[in-house]
Design a protein around this motif. Structure first.
Motif: not given
Ligand code: TPP
Length: 485
Positions: A64-66, A104-109, A111-113, A133-138
């Motif tokens: 979400c903070s992209v 970074q979000g929790d998915g970003d930091l 999971a994938i990161g 950390n909002n406990a979800i992929y937002g």
């Molecule tokens: C390489 C790659 N994998 C998956 C995605 C899809 N994707 C975009 S945002 C996101 C999760 C974001 O969740 P989080 O880091 O928790 O941040 P939030 O949106 O909750 O702030 C994913 C899986 C992507 N853009 N690029």
């Protein structure tokens, strides 16, 4: 305005207007009640308080903070999902005076990161990580994150997270506190004013640590996500304060400077210092250039064990000594020996854009397989050095000069088949005149400690040069452009 006194205003670390959308220049894209907006505000205020806005760089994530770069009036870099700590490392090392933040979000930091954050923390990088950390992929609509609570429903855990199936939530602060190198780790919550004020202090402290060269810090914010959790903003805030904190207790998990043995700590200045050295070298009188082109690209290919990678390294090392820009890019199969291996070497008088070579000026083919595989890719007017007395029947590389050098045979005659690569290096130096052979000898003298081997290597260089010089061009083919070898 006359008659009014401004007692609180938007931090100057934010842009006056946000350019993301023409009709929405005064507000962010965040949902009402989202924690990201609060974290942004705390960061901007801390940057202003510490007087570091002008040298701050924010690395924004995927999530979400992209769009953070639309809001912060600082240096901004937006990176691939999960890679912010790696990019922040590079930015900080290249410019140690900057204040680099990984957001970074929790998915970003988590999971994938996961790898990036652990290694950046373990290296003790002097960067600041803001972890929401909002406990979800937002952003993607509510998939389960590594921090999703047991029993919490998400689009990918529709019955609620089950520990036996999806594991337990990952505690990032506790995980990183298991490392010796982080300086400061704190978990805060954005559920009420008291906790937000604590978060504000933590943000400032983390940035101050970086400003003072103190090392790695991470602030984890427990943050509401009303939209995805399908709660109104007040309920979402309360959920953070009443439920999320039970799984993720607040507090300081590390607050000390790491005590590292002096020689174990690589100063973050290394790259900057190297750049300084390079700059001062650039102002020195020009060294003798040995080859006439701005850039020479060489692909060396053969079986693992033939020393093709080492030959490339020697060449690159020689280029360095001659104050050229160089790159060496190895590629080898999973086998240690007998698998195919090759490397790309670039010697250049200009900066090198990419170490990958698609059309080499020179191909060194140490075996027939490599000759067949790569000959067609040699640049028009280029050269092929082939480790054999003759070319395979029917072989024709019309665009390139082909020079057969029976390096393996010559090496055998010298007493060791192992130095075939060095024979070939001698031939290459002589044919291309790219670098002085004395430079190769100098490197060998420094690195080969065994006098017998050193002598053999020197003989091998000389033999390779002599061979192509004396034009014993066995197995020559007639080339359409008039070259005959
Ligand atoms: C390489 C790659 N994998 C998956 C995605 C899809 N994707 C975009 S945002 C996101 C999760 C974001 O969740 P989080 O880091 O928790 O941040 P939030 O949106 O909750 O702030 C994913 C899986 C992507 N853009 N690029």
């Amino acid at each position: 305005m006359e008659g009014y006194q401004v007692i609180h205003e938007k931090s100057p670390a934010f842009y006056d207007k946000y350019e993301r959308k023409a009709e929405l220049q005064h507000q962010t894209h965040y949902c009402p009640g989202c924690g990201h907006g609060i974290v942004h505000k705390l960061i901007a205020e801390a940057l202003t308080d510490l007087g570091v806005t002008d040298r701050a760089v924010l690395v924004s994530p995927v999530g979400c903070s992209v769009f953070a770069y639309y809001y912060f009036d600082v240096g901004n870099v937006q990176v691939a999902h999960g890679r912010a700590p790696a990019a922040a490392t590079a930015l900080k090392r290249a410019n140690p005076q900057s204040i680099v933040m990984s957001y970074q979000g929790d998915g970003d930091l988590a999971a994938i990161g996961t790898a990036e954050i652990i290694h950046a923390a373990n290296r003790g990088e002097n960067i600041t990580v803001f972890f929401v950390n909002n406990a979800i992929y937002g952003m993607t609509g509510g998939q389960m994150a590594p921090t999703t609570l047991v029993g919490q429903k998400s689009t990918t855990s529709p019955w609620g997270r089950r520990s036996h199936n999806e594991g337990l939530p990952i505690h990032v602060c506790e995980l990183l506190a298991g490392l010796e190198t982080p300086t400061y780790l704190e978990r805060v919550a954005l559920n009420d004013m008291k906790n937000i004020m604590k978060a504000k202090k933590a943000v400032k402290k983390a940035l101050e640590i970086q400003k003072n060269g103190g090392g790695f810090s991470l602030i984890e914010f427990l943050s509401p996500c009303p939209t995805i959790l399908k709660m109104d903003p007040v309920v979402a805030r309360n959920w953070v304060g009443e439920t999320l904190v039970k799984t993720f207790p607040l507090g300081v998990f590390r607050d000390r400077k790491p005590e590292l043995p002096v020689d174990a700590k690589v100063p973050a200045k290394t790259i900057a210092e190297a750049l300084e050295v390079a700059e001062s070298a650039a102002t020195q009188p020009a060294v003798k250039r040995h080859h006439h082109t701005r850039e020479l690209t060489v692909k060396i290919a053969g079986f693992g064990g033939q020393g093709v990678l080492l030959m490339g390294q020697l060449l690159a090392e020689m280029g360095l000594r001659e104050q050229m820009e160089v790159s060496w890019l190895p590629s080898y199969g999973p086998e240690m020996r007998s698998g195919s291996a090759h490397c790309h070497v670039i010697l250049s008088h200009d900066r090198i854009g990419s170490p990958l070579i698609s059309q080499p000026d020179v191909l060194v083919a140490m075996n027939e397989l490599s000759l067949h595989k790569f000959a067609h890719s040699v640049a028009s007017g280029g050269m092929i050095l082939y480790n054999n007395t003759t070319l395979p029947e029917g072989f024709n590389a019309l665009q390139a000069r082909v020079v057969c050098v029976p390096a393996a045979e010559i090496a055998d005659a010298l007493g060791s088949a192992k130095v075939a690569n060095v024979v070939m290096l001698g031939a290459l130096l002589e044919e291309t005149e790219c670098l002085p052979a004395e430079s190769a000898i100098g490197i060998l003298e420094e690195t080969v400690k065994n006098p017998k081997l050193l002598d053999l290597d020197k003989q091998a260089i000389a033999a390779g040069r002599d061979y192509v010089d004396s034009k014993i061009e066995v197995g020559a083919v007639a080339q359409p452009d008039g070259y005959s070898y």
